[in-house]
Design an enzyme around this catalytic site. Structure first.
Site, short mmCIF file in Angstrom:
data_model
loop_
_atom_site.label_atom_id
_atom_site.label_comp_id
_atom_site.label_asym_id
_atom_site.label_seq_id
_atom_site.Cartn_x
_atom_site.Cartn_y
_atom_site.Cartn_z
CB ALA A 1 -1.09 -0.06 1.22
N GLY B 1 0.59 -5.06 1.20
CA GLY B 1 -0.45 -5.12 0.37
C GLY B 1 -0.29 -5.89 -0.99
CD GLU C 1 -2.41 -7.60 3.37
OE1 GLU C 1 -2.00 -6.29 3.01
OE2 GLU C 1 -3.10 -7.95 4.36
CD GLU D 1 1.55 -5.21 6.25
OE1 GLU D 1 2.17 -6.03 6.48
OE2 GLU D 1 0.79 -5.31 4.99
#
Ligand code: DAK
Length: 257
Positions: free
Chosen positions: A64, A109, A112, A132
């Site tokens: 992200a 992300g 993911e 993260e």
């Protein structure tokens, strides 16, 4: 679209995340565009299988967008998290198989998004991580839920609480990816998998994916019940008649026009 390229040819929809100056990191715009690109391919009858990759030779998706997250308040973080989770659900719920061609960093992300795909093939230079906790946050697009299911709790916990990088070789060893190939052969390899899938019946593929998806939500008894009903439902379809008849007549089935 600004950040997503889609190419459709011979039944294969190839979606490329194209933000190379930020190593394909995902801000809200990229997330929304990606969900939209997937939905259009899912709705497009000429597409039978999807490939997801990133532009360049360095990154699939570096996560992200940290710079945009730095400015978020809790409400905006919730909205960003939900939008990202919806995008991963569009991928995971696709009735057409989605293959991730992981061509470099798949971080946060990015890892993911790869987890939401049905099949993952990595290049030798790929690296995976859920980093993260280095940033004081947690995985927000399904990493805490999908990663343990794929690699087991022990490996998932180590990745998530240490944030460490996992090489392509280690990813293969723990079941995070299906195969590792050289970067030069990555797209050819995933296209080969896609072509093999396209030889099979679209309805039986979609129902297989649905049965597998439901296995993580249902009890074994409920899952077996759904499986047997799905199996019987296929006997109402032209596809199943064609598949069984083709075998008896010693010819290749014709599942797609
Ligand atoms: N975000 C924004 N920009 C990024 C980026 C990222 N994730 N990753 C790389 N970039 C940018 C860099 O800032 C740099 O841009 P400039 O500064 O030059 O403008 C450019 O891409 C090239 O990167 P580097 O210069 O750093 O390249 P290196 O080869 O030196 O290093 C690297 C590559 C991948 C090791 C490094 O860039 C890196 O560590 N990147 C960050 C990786 C990372 O930590 N990713 C995880 C992000 S956290 C949630 C929603 C979502 C999430 C969590 C919760 N909720 C709302 C609940 C998800 C979180 C994440 O994904």
């Amino acid at each position: 679209m600004k950040y997503i390229k889609t190419d459709i040819s011979n039944g294969i929809g190839t979606i490329t995340i194209d933000r190379p100056d930020a190593l394909n990191a995902m801000n809200s715009e990229v997330v929304l565009e990606l969900a939209h690109a997937f939905q259009s391919c899912i709705n497009n009858e000429s597409v039978g299988v999807l490939i997801l990759t990133g532009t360049g030779e360095k990154a699939f998706v570096a996560g992200a967008d940290i710079k945009s997250m730095q400015k978020m308040n809790p409400e905006q973080a919730l909205e960003f998290g939900k939008t990202g989770q919806n995008m991963t659900k569009v991928i995971e719920n696709s009735p057409k198989p989605v293959i991730a061609a992981v061509n470099g960093f798949a971080l946060g992300g990015g890892c993911e998004i790869a987890l939401a795909c049905h099949i993952r093939v990595a290049s030798e230079n790929a690296q995976f991580a859920q980093p993260e906790v280095h940033l004081g946050i947690i995985p927000g697009w399904g990493g805490t839920q999908r990663l343990p299911k794929l690699v087991g709790q022990g490996e998932a916990i180590e990745m998530i609480v240490s944030g460490k990088m996992v090489s392509a070789e280690k990813a293969l060893q723990i079941g995070l990816v299906n195969a590792v190939v050289s970067l030069d052969h990555l797209m050819k390899t995933v296209q080969g998998i896609a072509e093999a899938i396209l030889r099979n019946g679209p309805e039986s593929i979609a129902l297989s994916l649905e049965c597998i998806r439901r296995s993580s939500e249902l009890t074994l008894v409920e899952g077996l019940d759904f499986e047997v009903k799905s199996f019987s439902h296929l006997f109402e379809t032209a596809e199943t008649k064609e598949g069984l008849t083709a075998f008896v007549e010693k010819r290749h089935p014709k599942f797609r026009v």
